[in-house]
Scaffold this motif. Sequence first.
Motif, PDB file in Angstrom:
ATOM      1  N   LEU A   1      33.748  41.098  40.258  1.00 35.64           N
ATOM      2  CA  LEU A   1      33.145  40.231  40.383  1.00 35.64           C
ATOM      3  C   LEU A   1      32.397  39.501  41.255  1.00 35.64           C
ATOM      4  O   LEU A   1      33.517  39.777  42.318  1.00 35.64           O
ATOM      5  CB  LEU A   1      33.926  39.284  40.119  1.00 35.64           C
TER       6      LEU A   1
ATOM      7  N   ARG B   1      29.401  43.368  38.403  1.00 32.22           N
ATOM      8  CA  ARG B   1      28.395  42.161  38.054  1.00 32.22           C
ATOM      9  C   ARG B   1      28.976  40.760  39.320  1.00 32.22           C
ATOM     10  O   ARG B   1      29.347  40.904  39.709  1.00 32.22           O
ATOM     11  CB  ARG B   1      29.758  41.187  36.958  1.00 32.22           C
TER      12      ARG B   1
ATOM     13  N   LEU C   1      27.627  37.697  40.684  1.00 31.20           N
ATOM     14  CA  LEU C   1      27.903  36.364  39.991  1.00 31.20           C
ATOM     15  C   LEU C   1      25.904  35.738  41.156  1.00 31.20           C
ATOM     16  O   LEU C   1      25.914  34.409  40.482  1.00 31.20           O
ATOM     17  CB  LEU C   1      28.580  35.491  40.351  1.00 31.20           C
TER      18      LEU C   1
ATOM     19  N   ILE D   1      38.279  40.118  41.481  1.00 29.23           N
ATOM     20  CA  ILE D   1      37.262  38.964  41.344  1.00 29.23           C
ATOM     21  C   ILE D   1      37.334  38.901  42.884  1.00 29.23           C
ATOM     22  O   ILE D   1      38.491  38.774  43.831  1.00 29.23           O
ATOM     23  CB  ILE D   1      38.193  37.733  40.643  1.00 29.23           C
TER      24      ILE D   1
ATOM     25  N   LEU E   1      30.908  31.321  40.687  1.00 32.06           N
ATOM     26  CA  LEU E   1      32.696  31.455  40.018  1.00 32.06           C
ATOM     27  C   LEU E   1      33.015  30.925  39.005  1.00 32.06           C
ATOM     28  O   LEU E   1      33.311  31.099  38.272  1.00 32.06           O
ATOM     29  CB  LEU E   1      34.092  32.231  41.312  1.00 32.06           C
TER      30      LEU E   1
ATOM     31  N   TRP F   1      30.879  31.603  36.149  1.00 35.49           N
ATOM     32  CA  TRP F   1      31.415  32.694  35.097  1.00 35.49           C
ATOM     33  C   TRP F   1      32.905  32.694  34.102  1.00 35.49           C
ATOM     34  O   TRP F   1      32.872  32.795  33.057  1.00 35.49           O
ATOM     35  CB  TRP F   1      31.956  34.051  36.275  1.00 35.49           C
TER      36      TRP F   1
END
Length: 202
Positions: free
Chosen positions: A6, A40, A42, A70, A109, A112
């Motif tokens: 992420l 991914r 964000l 992350i 975040l 998400w």
Amino acid sequence: MNVLALYPAAAPNKAWIHEHITAMLGRVAGAVPDLLVTERDLTGLAPHGAAGDLSDELVQELVAADLVVIGAPIGHHPVPPALVQWYRRANGSKSNGAPIYAMGLNPELQAWFSHVIRADRTFRYTAQGPSGLLSGKKAIVLAARTGSWHNEAMTDHQVHCIETQLRFMGIDEIATTAADRHANPVRSPRRWQARPAQKLAA
């Protein structure tokens, strides 16, 4: 091994956050053969319920992953203009501040998490309370301290909020590492903070 990475939105002067994530993935790749990474971005992600909802796609990415990396900017996070408009439409509010339920996290975040914490997909209600469905997965949280707002207490608080939401979904093996522009998180010692997985009610 499937890895979900992420990448948070980052201004040009904070692009080192992405470099740290890439370095972390490189270290994992050096130790694990047949690594498949899903990246991914964000940037601009609005919370669950906004137009163009990506919830199903984001949940599928998470369910397929064995490891989640992350990138978590730590500090004070004003809400981006796109999210401000969404909050106004959703709540009829003119407030420009981050809502209290964002717990001070980077808003994209937290958006998400609002997509992937889904009943009967990533957790289940039982007679003993909610139980996570994603046990067996691992997560690395790269707490990237940015700007003058971060401090020890804020880092602990925001990392705790991230870990709480991961554990809610059953991801109990979490490694956390903090870094800034001048630190190399790949060389920092990490500890897996494991908690026994809860058994689902029959």
